[in-house]
Design an enzyme around this catalytic site. Structure first.
Site, short mmCIF file in Angstrom:
data_model
loop_
_atom_site.label_atom_id
_atom_site.label_comp_id
_atom_site.label_asym_id
_atom_site.label_seq_id
_atom_site.Cartn_x
_atom_site.Cartn_y
_atom_site.Cartn_z
CG ASP A 1 7.46 3.30 9.84
OD1 ASP A 1 7.94 2.61 9.59
OD2 ASP A 1 6.70 4.16 8.86
CD GLU A 2 10.70 5.07 12.58
OE1 GLU A 2 10.69 5.03 14.16
OE2 GLU A 2 8.56 4.94 13.34
CE1 TYR B 1 2.64 -0.54 6.90
CE2 TYR B 1 0.30 -0.78 7.25
CZ TYR B 1 1.93 -1.51 7.06
OH TYR B 1 1.51 -2.55 8.12
CG LEU C 1 9.89 4.91 3.99
CD1 LEU C 1 11.22 5.37 4.01
CD2 LEU C 1 10.33 3.71 4.55
#
Length: 685
Positions: free
Chosen positions: A149-150, A62, A58
């Site tokens: 995020d992965e 955050y 992503l």
DNA sequence: AAGCAATAG
DNA sequence: GGTTCTATTGCTT
């Protein structure tokens, strides 16, 4: 959170090829466990180049979450602050010179208008993170998280199904960028699997954007290492395919050993001591030298990584194995403060634990003491079992009581580390629950099996609930072909090294309108949530158990749960085989090794390891494997220590999954109505 | 089972 | 490599 740039300096373009003889892959791939499919055929192939692995990353995660929570932040330079650090920032801020991991003061100097949002509380990030994982899980069971995020996704099976359903491969194309190629240049019909993978990746990215509102990059390649490396080559919000012929290029482009995922700074230092600084150095270093310094298996693994070879499996992550909360501070030196902080941390931790639904069996307290030298290193911890009654309190929702009962335990552990008659100076406290057990099923008898299925019902309620609506609509992604510009972060950032990558221009994402929710997709099968194929294979008593009202009820109230590890096993059989001998039968690979699930008998010597292959391994590797195999058996024991003869369901599984199912920790043990089938239904068969 | 190191984002 | 707040795996005892 570290969405790091990959600054690819240029490097020599090196031949990849050959070297196959050295490719024994990640040792993990050889473990009887991971090699899965105890009874599957041994495929002797240097590397499973038929796999299709996706890596999703992503964009400035955050910051994106904060922009969703407050859309007014969309167009302002935004930084997410933890303590005195900007942990990440949006692209507006980056244009003005703000970078990740910059101090707040430094960032304000660069960009006085910078808007800051506090990001110490990870709750929202965690929730969004699991939404993404769950959405991916609605397509395919093999999803592995890497941080918040992965995600890696093994879509090999999906790809094969689509391929099988295609009459001609001529019409194939690549979606997105192709590393080191222009679009005219890359011939998709020569790489049908990766081409299909690129379309699947595009569909998934579009779903993530339209259903969740997050953008990100994807990499499409034949293993995790390469997928991860290539996903960062065009940022943000783009995707890139890596062809096998360019493996040497992308590895050669890495500016140093540290850029190789899995190679941390400690090992980089040890390698540097051997005179190795570049990826190429590592590729060319005699294996013997490496092995002397690092041991045989590590040497082989690192060397393979340097060559772009990585047989490690995409291991479904499932529910977390531990929950922790921590806080850092400049100085804490009184017991009073410590107690207050522990209470505070326990409060939120217990609440999270309660939402999770599982019962923690062990508690750990960690501290970091101030010390001028090595300030960041040096965490100390003490842990202890949690009395059953206390554990019950926690999950029963009595948070105050739970905290109160844990405090004495925490204090006891604290005093094991800190002598309070002397001065102390702490800079961090962490509280952690681990050994998370799902509620023991009331049933007697086949305890292990029952829990194997029922435990899935409770975990991750909180994180998953949001996806329930997505399950149905996800299959829709396939037919969603409407493209439309949205361009938000649509700058095209080519890699810094020289790569003549042709890009699709600022990658557009297909726009909503296709996300008309899934109508009625419910398949009603023998047991509604169970893959019929899998179900058929189960022993009769287990089938009965699955049909029992108890189990059905628990399932129905948790429709969002998908993935069965059994399904996972099935697909793993197809592509995770011990490597070792340079014989390629790529075309045959997929036919074999189907449906061998329940067979796996009780032979403890790994039936899935070809003795020939084994005998050709270096002696020290053989030794290591042997000792690992010996340790397999004890792992099987359930808390009640029984081996559950019929529990051999999990026989062919990898050790990780094994441990998880028997130790009962997580999720990921449930069935969802043919998740992949639904998706493939459109284009696949 | 406990504690820590290494790796990761 | 160093900030923060996590989380996982493997080594050692």
């Amino acid at each position: 959170m570290n969405l790091s740039e990959r600054d690819d300096s240029d490097g020599e373009v090196e031949e990849d090829e050959s070297e196959w003889k050295t490719c024994f892959g990640d040792s993990a791939a050889v473990r009887p466990a991971t090699a899965a499919a105890a009874s599957g055929p041994v495929i002797k192939s240097p590397e499973s180049t038929h796999r299709v692995i996706l890596h999703f990353d992503l964009d400035c995660f955050y910051a994106q979450v904060e922009m969703i929570r407050n859309p007014e932040l969309r167009d302002v330079p935004l930084g997410v602050q933890q303590k005195y650090i900007i942990v990440t920032c949006n692209y507006v801020a980056r244009e003005r010179g703000v970078t990740k991991l910059m101090s707040v003061t430094g960032a304000k100097e660069k960009c006085p208008e910078l808007v800051l949002v506090k990001g110490e509380d990870l709750t929202h990030y965690r929730e969004m993170s699991y939404k993404v994982t769950d959405l991916l899980l609605s397509y395919c069971p093999l999803v592995e998280r890497l941080g918040f995020d992965e995600n890696f996704v093994d879509v090999t099976e999906m790809v094969e199904q689509r391929l099988a359903g295609m009459s001609e491969t001529d019409s194939l194309s690549f979606k997105g960028n192709v590393f080191n190629h222009s679009s005219a240049d890359a011939n998709a019909s020569h790489h049908p699997r990766l081409a299909i993978g690129s379309h699947i990746a595009a569909e998934m990215r579009d779903a993530i954007r339209s259903k969740i509102g997050l953008t990100g990059c994807a990499g499409i390649a034949t293993n995790k290492l390469l997928a991860k490396l290539v996903s960062g080559t065009f940022k943000p919000n783009q995707q890139t395919v890596l062809l096998q012929e360019n493996v040497g290029d992308i590895m050669g482009c890495l500016s140093g050993l540290r850029k190789v995922p899995g190679l941390g700074h400690q090992t980089a230092k040890r390698l540097q001591a051997l005179g190795l600084v570049s990826v190429k150095d590592l590729q060319l270093c005699p294996l013997g030298d490496l092995a002397r310094e690092l041991g045989g298996t590590t040497a082989q693994r690192l060397r393979n990584l340097a060559l772009g070879i990585d047989e490690s499996a995409v291991t479904p992550t499932g529910a977390p194995q531990s929950l922790s909360d921590e806080d850092s501070f400049k100085k804490m030196c009184s017991v009073k403060e410590v107690m207050a902080k522990i209470r505070e941390l326990l409060g939120s931790l217990v609440e999270r634990m309660h939402k999770d639904g599982r019962q923690p069996q062990t508690f750990r307290l960690t501290i970091r003491r101030f010390s001028a030298t090595n300030k960041w290193l040096s965490r100390e911890s003490r842990q202890a079992p949690i009395p059953g009654a206390v554990g019950q309190k926690i999950i029963s929702g009595n948070i105050e009581d739970g905290v109160s009962q844990l405090v004495p335990l925490a204090v006891k552990l604290f005093h094991k580390m800190v002598d309070c008659s002397a001065a102390f100076h702490l800079t961090l406290i962490n509280v952690c629950f681990s050994n998370l057990q799902s509620r023991a099923p009331p049933a007697s008898g086949k305890g292990a099996i029952t829990s194997f299925f029922t435990q899935s019902a409770s975990p991750r309620k909180s994180q998953t609930s949001s996806v329930q609506s997505q399950n149905n609509s996800a299959q829709n992604a396939d037919s969603c072909l409407l493209d439309h510009q949205i361009s938000e972060c649509s700058r095209n950032v080519p890699p810094k090294g020289q790569m003549t990558c042709k890009s699709e221009q600022p990658e557009e994402t297909s726009e909503a309108s296709c996300s008309t929710g899934g109508i009625n997709s419910d398949k009603t099968k023998p047991p509604p949530q169970v893959d019929p194929e899998v179900f058929r294979l189960l022993p009769e008593e287990i089938q009965k158990e699955l049909l029992s009202p108890y189990y059905l009820n628990s399932l129905q109230s948790h429709m969002s749960k998908n993935d069965s590890s059994m399904k996972a096993d099935k697909s793993r059989m197809n592509h995770q085989q011990p490597a070792g001998i340079p014989v390629i039968h790529e075309e045959n690979v997929m036919e074999q090794g189907n449906l061998s699930l329940p067979q796996s008998s009780d032979c403890n010597f790994p039936g899935n390891v070809d003795p020939e292959v084994f005998s050709e391994l270096p002696p020290d590797v053989q030794k290591e494997l042997m000792s690992e195999w010996k340790q397999q058996n004890p792992v099987l024991k359930t808390p009640s220590s029984r081996k559950t003869g019929k529990g051999s369901l999990s026989k062919g599984k990898d050790r990780k999954a094994e441990g998880r199912s028997s130790q009962s920790n997580n999720l990921l043990k449930y069935f969802k109505p043919g998740s992949t089938k639904q998706h493939d239904g459109g284009l696949g068969l």
